[in-house]
Design a protein around this motif. Structure first.
Motif, PDB file in Angstrom:
ATOM      1  N   PRO A 148       0.829  -1.213   0.000  1.00  0.00           N
ATOM      2  CA  PRO A 148       0.000   0.000   0.000  1.00  0.00           C
ATOM      3  C   PRO A 148       0.862   1.261   0.000  1.00  0.00           C
ATOM      4  O   PRO A 148       1.983   1.267   0.511  1.00  0.00           O
ATOM      5  CB  PRO A 148      -0.814  -0.116   1.293  1.00  0.00           C
ATOM      6  N   SER A 149       0.325   2.294  -0.554  1.00  0.00           N
ATOM      7  CA  SER A 149       1.037   3.574  -0.531  1.00  0.00           C
ATOM      8  C   SER A 149       1.140   4.067   0.910  1.00  0.00           C
ATOM      9  O   SER A 149       0.213   3.907   1.706  1.00  0.00           O
ATOM     10  CB  SER A 149       0.287   4.605  -1.379  1.00  0.00           C
ATOM     11  N   GLY A 150       2.267   4.657   1.223  1.00  0.00           N
ATOM     12  CA  GLY A 150       2.486   5.150   2.578  1.00  0.00           C
ATOM     13  C   GLY A 150       3.113   4.129   3.503  1.00  0.00           C
ATOM     14  O   GLY A 150       3.458   4.453   4.642  1.00  0.00           O
TER      15      GLY A 150
ATOM     16  N   ASN B 294      -0.921   1.237  12.869  1.00  0.00           N
ATOM     17  CA  ASN B 294      -1.719   2.441  12.632  1.00  0.00           C
ATOM     18  C   ASN B 294      -2.306   2.450  11.215  1.00  0.00           C
ATOM     19  O   ASN B 294      -3.452   2.871  11.010  1.00  0.00           O
ATOM     20  CB  ASN B 294      -0.845   3.679  12.845  1.00  0.00           C
ATOM     21  N   TRP B 295      -1.532   1.963  10.237  1.00  0.00           N
ATOM     22  CA  TRP B 295      -2.041   1.892   8.863  1.00  0.00           C
ATOM     23  C   TRP B 295      -3.257   0.973   8.770  1.00  0.00           C
ATOM     24  O   TRP B 295      -4.275   1.327   8.180  1.00  0.00           O
ATOM     25  CB  TRP B 295      -0.943   1.386   7.917  1.00  0.00           C
ATOM     26  N   PHE B 296      -3.152  -0.212   9.364  1.00  0.00           N
ATOM     27  CA  PHE B 296      -4.270  -1.160   9.315  1.00  0.00           C
ATOM     28  C   PHE B 296      -5.496  -0.596  10.022  1.00  0.00           C
ATOM     29  O   PHE B 296      -6.621  -0.662   9.511  1.00  0.00           O
ATOM     30  CB  PHE B 296      -3.850  -2.487   9.956  1.00  0.00           C
ATOM     31  N   ALA B 297      -5.278  -0.028  11.229  1.00  0.00           N
ATOM     32  CA  ALA B 297      -6.398   0.525  11.985  1.00  0.00           C
ATOM     33  C   ALA B 297      -7.042   1.689  11.243  1.00  0.00           C
ATOM     34  O   ALA B 297      -8.272   1.807  11.190  1.00  0.00           O
ATOM     35  CB  ALA B 297      -5.922   0.973  13.369  1.00  0.00           C
ATOM     36  N   SER B 298      -6.228   2.557  10.654  1.00  0.00           N
ATOM     37  CA  SER B 298      -6.768   3.709   9.919  1.00  0.00           C
ATOM     38  C   SER B 298      -7.558   3.259   8.694  1.00  0.00           C
ATOM     39  O   SER B 298      -8.622   3.812   8.387  1.00  0.00           O
ATOM     40  CB  SER B 298      -5.632   4.641   9.496  1.00  0.00           C
ATOM     41  N   THR B 299      -7.036   2.251   7.990  1.00  0.00           N
ATOM     42  CA  THR B 299      -7.724   1.746   6.802  1.00  0.00           C
ATOM     43  C   THR B 299      -9.091   1.162   7.157  1.00  0.00           C
ATOM     44  O   THR B 299     -10.096   1.463   6.507  1.00  0.00           O
ATOM     45  CB  THR B 299      -6.865   0.670   6.109  1.00  0.00           C
ATOM     46  N   MET B 300      -9.113   0.323   8.193  1.00  0.00           N
ATOM     47  CA  MET B 300     -10.383  -0.295   8.591  1.00  0.00           C
ATOM     48  C   MET B 300     -11.339   0.731   9.179  1.00  0.00           C
ATOM     49  O   MET B 300     -12.554   0.667   8.956  1.00  0.00           O
ATOM     50  CB  MET B 300     -10.112  -1.407   9.612  1.00  0.00           C
TER      51      MET B 300
ATOM     52  N   LEU C 223      -6.833   0.119  18.353  1.00  0.00           N
ATOM     53  CA  LEU C 223      -6.811   1.410  17.671  1.00  0.00           C
ATOM     54  C   LEU C 223      -8.092   1.644  16.878  1.00  0.00           C
ATOM     55  O   LEU C 223      -8.581   2.775  16.793  1.00  0.00           O
ATOM     56  CB  LEU C 223      -5.594   1.487  16.751  1.00  0.00           C
ATOM     57  N   MET C 224      -8.650   0.594  16.291  1.00  0.00           N
ATOM     58  CA  MET C 224      -9.922   0.732  15.572  1.00  0.00           C
ATOM     59  C   MET C 224     -11.027   1.194  16.516  1.00  0.00           C
ATOM     60  O   MET C 224     -11.832   2.069  16.169  1.00  0.00           O
ATOM     61  CB  MET C 224     -10.300  -0.602  14.918  1.00  0.00           C
ATOM     62  N   LEU C 225     -11.054   0.622  17.720  1.00  0.00           N
ATOM     63  CA  LEU C 225     -12.065   1.033  18.703  1.00  0.00           C
ATOM     64  C   LEU C 225     -11.876   2.491  19.106  1.00  0.00           C
ATOM     65  O   LEU C 225     -12.837   3.268  19.170  1.00  0.00           O
ATOM     66  CB  LEU C 225     -11.982   0.139  19.942  1.00  0.00           C
TER      67      LEU C 225
END
Length: 594
Positions: free
Chosen positions: A147-149, A466-472, A517-519
């Protein structure tokens, strides 16, 4: 000749490997020379991993173009992209070829040892499972678009971590061996530094887990845990339901000072439950497990989930959870007291209703167990009076629990209390160094936990979590879900995905931080989010016969059938959801946690 070939491997590793393989194919070497050739192949592989061409090394761990140099021209950009693609292809070939060569070498050695002995003398990795884990890591790193970033270093770390979790679940080696191998790959690929890789070994939480196993061993050695359980059975064991409540109460009491849920359930209370069941005429060997044994084993199993939630010391993964939460910036103040108070309300409800639900799901054929109190009385008489070791150990454990509960007032860190307690036990001879050194389960867990903590910390440091949590979170927000619907969705997903895991530790290590982080990002306050995920991380062990270490032991006793287990697992999933999530929210409102 071997020394000279190794020197060649240092300069031209790929050519050296090809040459050696050609020699093995066409020449008839003595056995020792063939073995030396195999060693040279491995040396060349390691050399490839640590001395790849600069273009490959750049793509393995770091970005090849510095963003500080400004935007390149279209021509230079195309040249960089072409060079990047070539480097990536070369790296994929090297890593894939090295993995195939490693698997082939191990398979050859395994077959050779199998021919020499009637019983397989192979103590190495399960080659088929290892191949699957290596393939998973290679696919993530080279076939799934980055993924980008996300940097190449971060994406490589993710591939190694996922492959490691796959190994912890499938066990081509014991968990400690898998994590050491993952650490070696991370170091050899220049994805992490040595200090970063071993950082977890200096973590207080990891040392708490190690000491927890030593305390659990003392509980069994002194016989104090068994004496407490037998005393309860003697008092309330006249009926099947009363016996279940008595065993559950003893389990919850012992959990405060026996921080290994697997040892507590599988090595202490399950044998007691089986002993009482068989003495009451309920034995799977005779087809009479339905008399009372199936019901009592189910209650014993469910009690472990509740007691693991009630105390921070109730399960080893609880300490890991606090460490992971701290890693993403969510600190739990006065952890022992906060944890206990948050769990107290739903734990009491769960304790009172669990035997009743088990009674409905797996009704015992006999509702009376008149022999149980007498059996407990006889076993207590055989144990004799309370020994000095039991008294000293009980006093030390009560003192430690008291200091743990008042950490915020006394200012004494929990690890200091635990080390002082272990020191006292060794000074009094209740625990000896030889016993600690031989506790392979403790040291294996220590190594695997420390490595998991270190590599999970790198995932967070490199931005993958953080990338995974932000994406979801973005997907959840795009769906128009508010804080409460998002909370329910995330919690349910975290819980049910445990059907794919055979280890609570593996589940927590892989998913706790991104789900936390998602929560938080969808509106749940930090501390309630940590505690909710923490309690679910213990309750989810009730889903399947392979969900935890104690699950396999209890299921293997053949008291509870497969259909009964899965039916009860799903029923208790719904039950715990209502008790711990819904009524727990009411309790947290009352105590000011929400």
């Amino acid at each position: 000749g071997l020394s000279a070939s190794v020197s060649v491997a240092a300069e031209f590793p790929g050519r050296s490997i090809a040459s050696v393989m050609e020699l093995q194919r066409h020449a008839r070497f003595p056995g020792r020379v063939r073995s030396a050739c195999r060693l040279l192949v491995v040396a060349g592989m390691l050399r490839l991993m640590t001395h790849t061409p600069s273009s490959c090394r750049n793509f393995l761990a770091v970005e090849s173009v510095s963003h500080e140099q400004g935007l390149p021209s279209p021509e230079s950009s195309q040249a960089v992209d072409k060079k990047a693609g070539q480097g990536e292809l070369e790296l994929a070939t090297i890593c894939g070829g090295g993995s195939v060569l490693l698997v082939a070498l191990l398979f050859s050695l395994m077959k050779k040892k199998g021919k020499k002995t009637e019983v397989s003398g192979w103590d190495g990795a399960a080659v088929e499972l290892l191949a699957i884990c290596l393939a998973v890591g290679w696919i993530i790193r080279f076939l799934i678009p980055r993924p980008s970033g996300v940097t190449s270093q971060a994406w490589t770390m993710l591939a190694i971590f996922v492959a490691m979790i796959c190994g912890v679940v499938t066990e081509p080696l014991p968990a400690s061996g898998v994590t050491i191998f993952a650490m070696a790959v991370a170091l050899a690929s220049n994805t992490v530094s040595f200090d970063e890789a071993v950082h977890g070994f200096t973590d207080q939480v990891v040392w708490m887990v190690l000491l927890a196993f030593f305390f659990a061993s003392c509980f069994q050695k002194t016989g104090l845990g068994q004496r407490l359980a037998l005393t309860v059975i003697k008092a309330v064991g006249g009926t099947t339901l009363g016996l279940a409540y008595g065993l559950n109460a003893a389990e919850m009491f012992v959990a405060a000072a026996m921080p290994s849920s697997a040892a507590r359930a599988a090595a202490l209370f399950y044998p007691l439950t089986v002993s009482v069941s068989k003495a009451s005429g309920s034995d799977p060997a005779n087809g009479t497990q339905g008399k009372c044994g199936a019901f009592l084993v189910e209650c014993c199993y469910q009690a472990t989930a509740t007691s693991s939630c009630l105390f921070l010391t109730g399960a080893a993964q609880n300490f890991l959870i606090l460490k992971l939460a701290s890693g993403v910036g969510v600190e739990v103040p006065s952890p022992f007291g906060t944890w206990f108070l948050a769990a107290l309300g739903p734990a009491i409800v769960s304790y009172l209703l669990t035997p009743l639900l088990a009674f409905l799901l797996i009704p015992p054929e006999a509702t009376k167990t008149p022999d149980a109190p007498q059996i407990a009385k006889e076993q207590l008489q055989a144990m004799g009076p309370v020994t000095d070791d039991e008294k000293v150990f009980g006093l030390v454990m009560l003192s430690m629990v008291g200091f743990w509960a008042t950490t915020s007032s006394t200012g004494i860190p929990p690890i200091v209390t635990a080390l002082c307690g272990q020191s006292l036990l060794m000074l009094t001879g209740i625990s000896t160094w030889d016993e600690c050194a031989k506790n392979s389960k403790a040291w294996g867990t220590f190594i695997s936990f420390a490595t998991l903590v270190g590599l999970a910390g790198m995932l967070n440091k490199l931005g993958i979590v953080n990338w995974f949590a932000s994406t979801m979170t973005a997907k959840i927000s795009a769906a128009g879900l508010g804080a409460l619907p998002a909370f329910l969705l995330i919690m349910t997903a975290y819980w049910l995905v445990h059907y794919l895991f055979a280890s609570q530790v593996a589940h927590v290590s892989a998913l706790f931080q991104p789900f936390l982080l998602m929560l938080v990002k969808t509106g749940t306050p930090g501390i309630p989010a940590v505690l909710t995920l923490a309690f679910i991380s213990n309750l989810m062990m009730t889903l399947t016969p392979y969900a935890s270490a104690q699950s396999a032991v209890m299921f293997g006793g053949n008291f509870v059938s497969v259909s009964q287990w899965y039916k009860a697992g799903f029923a208790f999933f719904a039950f715990y959801w209502v008790v711990w999530i819904c009524s727990g929210a009411v309790w947290w409102k009352m105590i000011g946690l929400l």
